[in-house]
Design an enzyme around this catalytic site. Structure first.
Site, short mmCIF file in Angstrom:
data_model
loop_
_atom_site.label_atom_id
_atom_site.label_comp_id
_atom_site.label_asym_id
_atom_site.label_seq_id
_atom_site.Cartn_x
_atom_site.Cartn_y
_atom_site.Cartn_z
N ARG A 139 -20.34 2.69 -12.99
CA ARG A 139 -19.94 3.94 -12.33
C ARG A 139 -21.15 4.69 -11.76
NH1 ARG A 139 -15.02 5.92 -16.41
NH2 ARG A 139 -13.50 4.42 -15.58
N GLY A 192 -6.89 -1.75 -15.34
CA GLY A 192 -7.79 -2.27 -16.35
C GLY A 192 -7.66 -3.75 -16.64
#
Length: 398
Positions: free
Chosen positions: A37, A356
């Site tokens: 991220r 996910g």
């Protein structure tokens, strides 16, 4: 796409850009365990620096519920980010007030500062207008580069965008363009793959997709529920038997809207879920014992699915076809993923995946980098697929 991007921003030199990023990163022993991220935010940060702007980063970490929780400080992110950026990153102990304003004012042109966890303030998750105004006082413009938080109407994702000139960052732009290509304005024919354990958790998703896709393949435990609804023996498999009527309604709606549903035609069955378990492949409809569990789709199902993919121009994928975490029940997911990757890399298919388990499955198959786009946004990706408006995106519309 009708949202504002940094292409629409001009004369950024000397201005302070408040950039909402997703730095809710995995931590181990007080250190960043996965910097994915952080890397995703680099293009936006660098573009703003190159334009002569000061960059003040807004982010949340964990769930402090409006209180200052030292263990949930963003401070440990500073040095890993600086290392990736190849430039110093300062830190402010608050995201609003005199502390934040002074720290930002002291930045040089092109400087970067990470402001403390926005969720240390109760006004963040309440989207409190007064808190959003406090945030706005720190900067001159707003950039949202956190698609993963765009489904939440919080002060730093929605309220702030209403107070300052607001733009999508580079990561946000990529995500929105990919999703538009997959579902908003796709090149037809379009096929979807939806897997996972339970129909009940993906009802909105299925109902939206059957009205927008040409074909929809259903796998995993969800497929067992649909097979059961059609009278197929599923033995002792995971299946939501109480959802049979709902499954039949979805099948009827798909037929009415011209969406072909692809369910497994052969099934990989075992009596226990463990690596290297003894398996057998049966046709859908064959009798099963109470000990038999359907754990993957069989080779005939994969062949039918890959043929349907070959006949498609666009694919959107959410959820595995079997219990891919436990070989040999990963066979259908891996074979399909590799076929999709081949089509995508050849330019024959726009292939977008997200959620996910999907990301994990594509990584397991070794093809995540070969997809056209893989979203790591989780809830926001699912809500987009469900056809829901995302507050953080709506606030950026031109």
């Amino acid at each position: 796409m009708t949202f504002r991007t940094l292409d629409d921003a001009s004369d950024l030199a000397g201005k302070t850009a408040l950039v909402r990023v997703d730095f809710n990163v995995p931590m181990e022993g007080g250190k960043v365990a996965d910097d994915t991220r952080l890397r995703a935010a680099l293009p936006t940060i660098q573009r703003l620096r190159d334009a002569g702007a000061k960059v003040a980063l807004l982010a949340h970490f964990d769930r402090p519920k409006g209180k200052v929780v030292p263990e949930m400080s963003l401070r440990p992110v500073v040095q890993p980010l600086a290392d990736l950026l190849g430039a110093p990153v300062r830190f402010a102990d608050d995201c609003v007030g005199e502390t934040a304003r002074t720290a930002v004012a002291e930045l040089d042109t092109g400087g970067v500062i990470l402001l403390e966890n926005v969720r240390f303030h109760g006004g963040e998750e309440k989207n409190d207008p007064a808190f959003a105004q406090q945030l706005a006082e720190v900067g001159d413009l707003y950039v949202n580069d956190a698609f993963s938080a765009a489904h939440r109407a919080h002060a730093s994702t929605e309220g702030l965008a209403r107070l300052l000139p607001a733009y999508a960052g580079e990561s946000m732009r990529r995500e929105l363009e990919a999703l538009d290509a997959a579902l908003g304005n796709p090149v037809k024919p379009v096929i979807g793959i939806v897997g996972g354990a339970k129909v009940s958790t993906k009802l909105d998703l299925l109902k939206n997709l059957v009205g927008r896709l040409d074909r929809l393949a259903i796998g995993g435990g969800m497929a067992n529920t649909f097979l059961f609804a059609q009278g197929v023996d599923v033995g002792g498999s995971l299946a939501e038997r109480d959802m049979a009527d709902t499954a039949r309604e979805i099948l009827a709606e798909a037929e009415a809207k011209g969406c072909e549903i692809l369910l497994p035609v052969d099934l990989v069955v075992a009596t226990e879920v463990k690596p290297g378990a003894e398996v057998r492949t049966v046709k859908a409809g064959d009798a099963l014992s109470d000990d038999d569990k359907i754990l993957d789709a069989g080779p005939a199902s994969v062949a039918r699915l890959t043929a349907a993919i070959d006949a498609s121009k666009t694919l959107i994928w959410n959820g595995p076809l079997g219990v891919f975490e436990v070989p040999p029940f990963d066979a259908a997911t891996v074979a399909t993923a590799k076929h999709v990757a081949d089509r995508a890399t050849s330019g024959a298919l726009t292939a977008v995946g997200g959620g996910g388990d999907t990301v994990a499955a594509l990584n397991h198959a070794g093809v995540a980098d070969d997809m056209t786009f893989v979203s790591t946004a989780g809830g926001a990706f699912l809500e987009w697929m469900e056809g829901k408006a995302l507050p953080g995106v709506e606030a950026l519309r031109a």
